[in-house]
Write a protein that holds these residues in place. Structure first.
Motif, mmCIF file in Angstrom:
data_model
loop_
_atom_site.group_PDB
_atom_site.id
_atom_site.type_symbol
_atom_site.label_atom_id
_atom_site.label_comp_id
_atom_site.label_asym_id
_atom_site.label_seq_id
_atom_site.Cartn_x
_atom_site.Cartn_y
_atom_site.Cartn_z
ATOM 1 N N HIS A 1 30.382 83.833 119.841
ATOM 2 C CA HIS A 1 29.206 84.655 120.139
ATOM 3 C C HIS A 1 28.890 84.606 121.627
ATOM 4 O O HIS A 1 28.870 83.547 122.247
ATOM 5 C CB HIS A 1 28.000 84.151 119.339
ATOM 6 C CG HIS A 1 26.736 84.913 119.609
ATOM 7 N ND1 HIS A 1 26.479 86.136 119.031
ATOM 8 C CD2 HIS A 1 25.673 84.639 120.419
ATOM 9 C CE1 HIS A 1 25.301 86.576 119.454
ATOM 10 N NE2 HIS A 1 24.797 85.689 120.300
ATOM 11 N N ARG A 2 28.639 85.793 122.191
ATOM 12 C CA ARG A 2 28.200 85.907 123.582
ATOM 13 C C ARG A 2 27.017 86.859 123.624
ATOM 14 O O ARG A 2 27.089 87.984 123.139
ATOM 15 C CB ARG A 2 29.344 86.465 124.447
ATOM 16 C CG ARG A 2 30.438 85.467 124.788
ATOM 17 C CD ARG A 2 30.136 84.774 126.110
ATOM 18 N NE ARG A 2 30.019 85.703 127.204
ATOM 19 C CZ ARG A 2 31.025 86.050 128.017
ATOM 20 N NH1 ARG A 2 32.234 85.536 127.839
ATOM 21 N NH2 ARG A 2 30.827 86.899 129.006
ATOM 22 N N GLU B 1 36.280 91.805 128.911
ATOM 23 C CA GLU B 1 35.183 91.466 128.001
ATOM 24 C C GLU B 1 34.869 92.673 127.125
ATOM 25 O O GLU B 1 34.584 93.758 127.634
ATOM 26 C CB GLU B 1 33.951 91.037 128.793
ATOM 27 C CG GLU B 1 34.186 89.765 129.612
ATOM 28 C CD GLU B 1 32.968 89.334 130.386
ATOM 29 O OE1 GLU B 1 32.056 90.169 130.559
ATOM 30 O OE2 GLU B 1 32.919 88.163 130.820
ATOM 31 N N GLY B 2 34.911 92.475 125.819
ATOM 32 C CA GLY B 2 34.699 93.561 124.869
ATOM 33 C C GLY B 2 35.925 93.695 123.983
ATOM 34 O O GLY B 2 37.061 93.651 124.465
ATOM 35 N N GLY B 3 35.683 93.843 122.680
ATOM 36 C CA GLY B 3 36.790 93.763 121.737
ATOM 37 C C GLY B 3 37.373 95.065 121.271
ATOM 38 O O GLY B 3 38.293 95.061 120.453
ATOM 39 N N TYR B 4 36.905 96.205 121.778
ATOM 40 C CA TYR B 4 37.255 97.458 121.126
ATOM 41 C C TYR B 4 37.773 98.516 122.092
ATOM 42 O O TYR B 4 37.562 99.708 121.886
ATOM 43 C CB TYR B 4 36.036 97.989 120.360
ATOM 44 C CG TYR B 4 35.446 96.939 119.449
ATOM 45 C CD1 TYR B 4 36.099 96.555 118.280
ATOM 46 C CD2 TYR B 4 34.263 96.286 119.779
ATOM 47 C CE1 TYR B 4 35.588 95.567 117.458
ATOM 48 C CE2 TYR B 4 33.737 95.297 118.956
ATOM 49 C CZ TYR B 4 34.406 94.943 117.806
ATOM 50 O OH TYR B 4 33.906 93.954 116.996
ATOM 51 N N GLU C 1 45.996 97.127 123.722
ATOM 52 C CA GLU C 1 45.204 98.193 123.117
ATOM 53 C C GLU C 1 43.989 97.658 122.353
ATOM 54 O O GLU C 1 43.178 98.447 121.879
ATOM 55 C CB GLU C 1 46.087 99.035 122.202
ATOM 56 C CG GLU C 1 47.189 99.767 122.963
ATOM 57 C CD GLU C 1 48.069 100.610 122.069
ATOM 58 O OE1 GLU C 1 47.777 100.690 120.851
ATOM 59 O OE2 GLU C 1 49.047 101.175 122.564
ATOM 60 N N GLY C 2 43.848 96.335 122.256
ATOM 61 C CA GLY C 2 42.663 95.781 121.620
ATOM 62 C C GLY C 2 42.819 94.306 121.318
ATOM 63 O O GLY C 2 43.782 93.886 120.684
ATOM 64 N N ALA C 3 41.876 93.496 121.794
ATOM 65 C CA ALA C 3 41.829 92.062 121.505
ATOM 66 C C ALA C 3 40.359 91.667 121.466
ATOM 67 O O ALA C 3 39.583 92.066 122.337
ATOM 68 C CB ALA C 3 42.579 91.245 122.554
ATOM 69 N N ASN C 4 39.980 90.870 120.492
ATOM 70 C CA ASN C 4 38.557 90.583 120.275
ATOM 71 C C ASN C 4 38.232 89.108 120.529
ATOM 72 O O ASN C 4 38.835 88.239 119.899
ATOM 73 C CB ASN C 4 38.185 90.946 118.840
ATOM 74 C CG ASN C 4 36.693 91.108 118.661
ATOM 75 O OD1 ASN C 4 36.013 91.674 119.504
ATOM 76 N ND2 ASN C 4 36.170 90.584 117.579
ATOM 77 N N SER C 5 37.227 88.827 121.419
ATOM 78 C CA SER C 5 36.480 89.857 122.120
ATOM 79 C C SER C 5 36.498 89.628 123.636
ATOM 80 O O SER C 5 36.195 90.543 124.395
ATOM 81 C CB SER C 5 35.026 89.888 121.619
ATOM 82 O OG SER C 5 34.421 88.634 121.792
ATOM 83 N N VAL C 6 36.806 88.412 124.085
ATOM 84 C CA VAL C 6 37.000 88.135 125.514
ATOM 85 C C VAL C 6 38.431 87.658 125.695
ATOM 86 O O VAL C 6 38.881 86.731 125.011
ATOM 87 C CB VAL C 6 36.015 87.064 126.034
ATOM 88 C CG1 VAL C 6 36.287 86.764 127.501
ATOM 89 C CG2 VAL C 6 34.573 87.510 125.830
ATOM 90 N N THR C 7 39.149 88.296 126.608
ATOM 91 C CA THR C 7 40.566 87.980 126.788
ATOM 92 C C THR C 7 40.859 87.680 128.248
ATOM 93 O O THR C 7 40.519 88.476 129.130
ATOM 94 C CB THR C 7 41.445 89.155 126.332
ATOM 95 O OG1 THR C 7 41.116 89.517 124.993
ATOM 96 C CG2 THR C 7 42.919 88.775 126.399
ATOM 97 N N PHE D 1 33.792 90.000 113.124
ATOM 98 C CA PHE D 1 34.298 90.113 114.488
ATOM 99 C C PHE D 1 35.653 89.397 114.543
ATOM 100 O O PHE D 1 35.763 88.265 115.009
ATOM 101 C CB PHE D 1 33.320 89.491 115.494
ATOM 102 C CG PHE D 1 31.950 90.118 115.466
ATOM 103 C CD1 PHE D 1 31.775 91.443 115.121
ATOM 104 C CD2 PHE D 1 30.829 89.374 115.777
ATOM 105 C CE1 PHE D 1 30.514 92.026 115.101
ATOM 106 C CE2 PHE D 1 29.560 89.943 115.765
ATOM 107 C CZ PHE D 1 29.403 91.274 115.424
ATOM 108 N N TYR D 2 36.665 90.079 114.028
ATOM 109 C CA TYR D 2 37.986 89.462 113.897
ATOM 110 C C TYR D 2 38.492 88.962 115.244
ATOM 111 O O TYR D 2 38.595 89.717 116.206
ATOM 112 C CB TYR D 2 38.979 90.483 113.349
ATOM 113 C CG TYR D 2 38.765 90.830 111.903
ATOM 114 C CD1 TYR D 2 39.308 90.034 110.893
ATOM 115 C CD2 TYR D 2 38.019 91.959 111.530
ATOM 116 C CE1 TYR D 2 39.109 90.350 109.560
ATOM 117 C CE2 TYR D 2 37.820 92.275 110.198
ATOM 118 C CZ TYR D 2 38.364 91.467 109.218
ATOM 119 O OH TYR D 2 38.169 91.785 107.890
ATOM 120 N N GLY D 3 38.821 87.677 115.307
ATOM 121 C CA GLY D 3 39.405 87.124 116.515
ATOM 122 C C GLY D 3 40.899 87.369 116.528
ATOM 123 O O GLY D 3 41.574 87.209 115.510
#
Length: 322
Positions: free
Chosen positions: A121-122, A91-94, A72-78, A134-136
């Motif tokens: 940073h990307r 790609e995208g954290g939200y 449901e959410g992982a920041n920011s590339v998984t 930008f919480y990892g």
């Protein structure tokens, strides 16, 4: 029926796997961020790729059903790995994302699940700069989703596969369009029935309809329109009335999948001189900065809550007035 199995507990976390520094693995539960302490100031916090790992078992009776990993959410590339296989990258954290892992899981042995999450940073991933951290980490729930071969589409950008559109809302009536994406994973055509049930906040039924559908292999789209007479309108904190819409797909009188969505019926317009109007009445808009670290806290607030939040932000030094 589709079912969700929560996987939030007992992950092995390795911080900064791309970094030359040495961090010892620890055990964590989700939601989790590696910026819980250094992210407090909003601009000087650790940014790296880190790894989350755990195992899971599947019930043998679920063999033959579809298996998805849902985050449901992982920041920011998984990047997600199951049993050593890369099953997908988000790609995208939200936003929520899912991957179909049916073909790589075992129903007789433990499965290994790995999330490699990167908050560096990307230039091609927004936001690039902001006044918040930008919480990892994996900061929302992770689930296994087990679905029948016939189900609402789980791979349409992390959605439920059911979409509600308010086409015409007044004080007298409300017309709503329901678009559905249904997936038939088998090679055989299926005859099924869609059921739409709408209940008000008190649990009283206000609309019910069925529709026979033929579902060939692959994705089928269906649309149903409904009208609710004398609707109870959603009116912000004054009267936040919500309907509940249940959309079910049945075969042989058995429910094979169901999506339940809230619906707040309302109409609005903006007057350049008088401001925002909700349901024909002037409605002042107020807000504060509440970011993704405050789960389920995105609703409207009262004037008193607004003033209290603004005062706390000013006192903390996070914002200042000239």
């Amino acid at each position: 029926m589709a079912k969700r199995i929560n996987l939030n507990e007992a992950w092995t976390f390795e911080k900064g796997i791309n970094d030359k520094q040495t961090f010892h693995p620890i055990t964590v539960d989700l939601p989790h961020t590696w910026n819980a302490i250094d992210g407090a100031n909003g601009f000087d916090f650790y940014r790296a790729k880190s790894r989350y790992q755990r195992t899971f078992m599947l019930a043998e009776q679920d063999q033959g059903r579809r298996i998805y990993i849902e985050c449901e959410g992982a920041n920011s590339v998984t990047e997600v790995f199951v049993n050593g296989m890369n099953v997908g990258k988000h790609e995208g954290g939200y936003s929520t994302f899912r991957f179909d892992v049916t073909d790589v899981v075992s129903f007789t042995e433990e499965n290994t699940l790995i999330f490699e999450v990167d908050n560096r940073h990307r230039e091609d991933i927004y936001p690039l700069m902001a006044d918040f951290t930008f919480y990892g980490g994996v900061y929302r729930d992770v689930n296994l989703v087990v679905a029948d071969a016939l189900h609402f589409d789980l791979l349409d950008h992390g959605s439920s596969g059911v979409y509600l559109f308010q086409e015409d809302v007044t004080d007298e009536s409300a017309t709503v369009r329901i678009d559905m994406r249904l997936v038939n994973e088998s090679e055989e055509t299926s005859e099924a029935r869609l059921w739409i049930d709408v209940t008000d906040q008190a649990g009283q039924s206000v609309y019910r309809r069925g529709k026979e559908v033929t579902l060939t292999s692959g994705v089928t789209t269906e649309t149903i329109k409904l009208t609710i007479d004398d609707p109870m309108l959603w009116h912000g904190v004054k009267d936040p009335h919500l309907y509940s819409i249940s959309v079910r797909v049945e075969t042989f009188n058995d429910t094979v999948d169901e999506v339940v969505l809230p619906l707040g019926l309302r109409y609005y317009h903006v007057d350049p001189e008088k401001g925002f109007f909700l349901n024909g009445e002037p409605y002042p808009l107020r807000g504060v900065s509440r970011h993704q670290d405050r789960k389920d806290m995105g609703w409207a607030i009262t004037e008193a809550e607004h003033d209290e939040d603004m005062a706390s932000f000013v006192k903390s030094g996070r914002i200042r007035f000239a």
